[in-house]
Scaffold this motif. Structure first.
Motif, mmCIF file in Angstrom:
data_model
loop_
_atom_site.group_PDB
_atom_site.id
_atom_site.type_symbol
_atom_site.label_atom_id
_atom_site.label_comp_id
_atom_site.label_asym_id
_atom_site.label_seq_id
_atom_site.Cartn_x
_atom_site.Cartn_y
_atom_site.Cartn_z
ATOM 1 N N ALA A 123 0.878 -1.170 0.000
ATOM 2 C CA ALA A 123 0.000 0.000 0.000
ATOM 3 C C ALA A 123 0.910 1.214 0.000
ATOM 4 C CB ALA A 123 -0.873 -0.002 1.252
ATOM 5 N N ALA A 124 0.527 2.238 -0.727
ATOM 6 C CA ALA A 124 1.410 3.404 -0.843
ATOM 7 C C ALA A 124 0.598 4.691 -0.897
ATOM 8 C CB ALA A 124 2.273 3.283 -2.096
ATOM 9 N N GLY A 125 1.257 5.781 -0.525
ATOM 10 C CA GLY A 125 0.698 7.097 -0.750
ATOM 11 C C GLY A 125 1.070 7.538 -2.162
ATOM 12 N N PHE A 179 3.600 8.517 9.295
ATOM 13 C CA PHE A 179 3.446 9.005 7.928
ATOM 14 C C PHE A 179 4.358 10.220 7.733
ATOM 15 C CE2 PHE A 179 -0.842 6.916 8.278
ATOM 16 C CZ PHE A 179 -0.648 5.996 7.267
ATOM 17 N N GLU A 180 4.429 10.707 6.500
ATOM 18 C CA GLU A 180 5.337 11.799 6.176
ATOM 19 C C GLU A 180 4.677 13.148 6.493
ATOM 20 O OE1 GLU A 180 4.163 9.508 3.832
ATOM 21 O OE2 GLU A 180 5.742 8.164 4.555
ATOM 22 N N VAL A 201 5.022 6.740 -2.084
ATOM 23 C CA VAL A 201 5.790 6.591 -0.832
ATOM 24 C C VAL A 201 5.204 5.441 -0.022
ATOM 25 C CG1 VAL A 201 6.708 8.914 -0.512
ATOM 26 C CG2 VAL A 201 4.381 8.412 0.253
ATOM 27 N N GLY A 202 6.102 4.702 0.606
ATOM 28 C CA GLY A 202 5.664 3.592 1.447
ATOM 29 C C GLY A 202 6.769 3.188 2.406
ATOM 30 N N MET A 203 6.489 2.140 3.171
ATOM 31 C CA MET A 203 7.392 1.749 4.268
ATOM 32 C C MET A 203 7.890 0.311 4.124
ATOM 33 S SD MET A 203 5.109 3.343 7.363
ATOM 34 C CE MET A 203 4.166 4.870 7.136
ATOM 35 N N THR A 223 -3.425 3.918 -1.712
ATOM 36 C CA THR A 223 -4.516 3.877 -0.724
ATOM 37 C C THR A 223 -4.876 5.267 -0.232
ATOM 38 O OG1 THR A 223 -2.853 3.465 0.974
ATOM 39 C CG2 THR A 223 -4.035 1.545 0.117
ATOM 40 N N ASN A 224 -4.058 6.245 -0.591
ATOM 41 C CA ASN A 224 -4.318 7.636 -0.180
ATOM 42 C C ASN A 224 -3.403 8.545 -0.995
ATOM 43 O OD1 ASN A 224 -2.306 6.209 1.834
ATOM 44 N ND2 ASN A 224 -1.692 8.359 1.722
ATOM 45 N N ALA A 265 -0.634 11.328 -0.945
ATOM 46 C CA ALA A 265 0.428 11.549 0.039
ATOM 47 C C ALA A 265 0.124 12.809 0.863
ATOM 48 C CB ALA A 265 1.772 11.674 -0.670
ATOM 49 N N LEU A 311 -4.130 11.604 7.256
ATOM 50 C CA LEU A 311 -3.804 10.201 6.985
ATOM 51 C C LEU A 311 -4.125 9.336 8.198
ATOM 52 C CD1 LEU A 311 -0.436 10.464 5.037
ATOM 53 C CD2 LEU A 311 -2.781 10.584 4.229
ATOM 54 N N VAL A 352 -6.305 3.516 5.112
ATOM 55 C CA VAL A 352 -5.417 2.805 4.181
ATOM 56 C C VAL A 352 -5.951 1.383 3.977
ATOM 57 C CG1 VAL A 352 -3.102 1.771 3.989
ATOM 58 C CG2 VAL A 352 -3.338 4.171 4.663
HETATM 59 N N1 HPA Z 1 2.983 7.024 3.321
HETATM 60 C C1 HPA Z 1 3.736 5.958 3.647
HETATM 61 N N2 HPA Z 1 3.285 4.719 3.597
HETATM 62 C C2 HPA Z 1 2.026 4.518 3.192
HETATM 63 C C3 HPA Z 1 1.196 5.570 2.825
HETATM 64 C C4 HPA Z 1 1.699 6.900 2.885
HETATM 65 O O1 HPA Z 1 1.026 7.897 2.569
HETATM 66 N N3 HPA Z 1 -0.007 5.032 2.448
HETATM 67 C C5 HPA Z 1 0.117 3.699 2.606
HETATM 68 N N4 HPA Z 1 1.336 3.371 3.051
#
Ligand code: HPA
Length: 274
Positions: A118-120, A194-195, A211-213, A236-237, A239, A247, A252
């Motif tokens: 999942a990422a922003g 989150f950032e 962006v992700g982790m 999923t969102n 950023a 966030l 997410v």
């Molecule tokens: N930032 C970092 N990791 C994430 C995000 C995000 O916005 N959404 C899902 N994983």
């Protein structure tokens, strides 16, 4: 604790996996990121299921949205190893623990590794629920699976070529399944939090689209062992600072669950073509 080097530990886990599943060799590994687990429930025929933490070297997953299962699936003539969760650096794990699943998969025969997350999204044109093929990465975690003691004899040296970290061939194959799939650069951050909006502006200037982790360390470990990598992010969102929304990890997971059916047909289509 163990005195084994991480590669031998992966081989030991692979042996236990073979014992528990009765399957000596797997072809493809699929690592499911936050919220992706629901997508896999109807793919292929389940040959075996193993609790991840019962294999050497795997910690108990602590992150909501991850499942503690390794599944062996038969998809056409291929054995697919599905890792229903992953360990993250932000949980306090050692980098070798973070990439252990990938090393076990390669030790079990997998030459293709599909990493999902999942990422922003930093591209304002990508809606929530958009799957994006990872074209390249920025490892901003400050760690690498190639730092530390040199890989043991018989393994490639640490200076792995990352020119094509994410296989162009596999991305093309994914686009045969869904020609509308965009591509982007994934920035992997240590995370935990989150950032900030200022950080997101900086990452955008650095060339990040997502962006992700997770993911970036696993990709390096997979390439080091010669496996081909396909990376797919689910946006999923937007950023931080790119929309009015704050966030929230629950959002997410909700966005990922809502995208489940599309992810299911994408993954099924890719696995059938491999
Ligand atoms: N930032 C970092 N990791 C994430 C995000 C995000 O916005 N959404 C899902 N994983």
């Amino acid at each position: 604790m163990t005195d084994l080097d991480p590669y031998s530990l992966a081989e030991e886990a692979s042996t236990v996996l073979t014992d528990k599943t009765g399957i000596a060799n797997h072809d493809i590994a699929l690592v499911l990121g936050s919220g992706w687990a629901s997508a896999i429930d109807e793919i292929g025929d389940i040959s075996a299921e193993v609790e991840m933490a019962t294999l050497p070297g795997f910690p108990e997953p602590t992150v909501l949205g991850h499942r503690n299962l390794i599944r062996s699936l038969k998809v056409k003539d291929k054995n697919v190893l599905v890792l229903g969760g992953r360990a993250h650096l932000y949980e306090g794990h050692h980098v070798d623990t973070v990439v252990h699943g990938v090393r076990v998969a390669v030790a079990s025969g997998c030459r293709t590794i599909i990493l999902t997350n999942a990422a922003g999204g930093l591209n304002p044109e990508w809606p929530v629920g958009q799957p994006v093929l990872i074209s390249d990465q920025l490892n901003l975690m400050g760690q690498s699976p190639m730092a530390g003691p040199a890989p043991p004899e018989g393994k490639a040296i640490r200076f792995v070529d990352l020119t094509e970290a994410y296989s162009a061939r596999l991305r093309q194959l994914a686009q045969e399944v869904d020609p509308t799939l965009p591509q982007g650069v994934y920035a992997g951050l240590l995370g935990g939090a989150f950032e900030t909006p200022a950080e997101i502006k900086m990452f955008a200037k650095m060339g990040a689209d997502l962006v992700g982790m997770s993911t970036v360390l696993e990709t390096i470990a997979a390439r080091h062992l010669g496996a081909e990598v396909l990376g797919i992010s689910l946006v999923t969102n937007q950023a931080a600072g790119m929309s009015e929304e704050n966030l929230d990890h629950e959002d997410v997971l909700e966005a990922a669950a809502a995208a489940g059916p599309r992810m299911f047909s994408l993954l099924a289509g890719i696995l059938e073509r491999l």
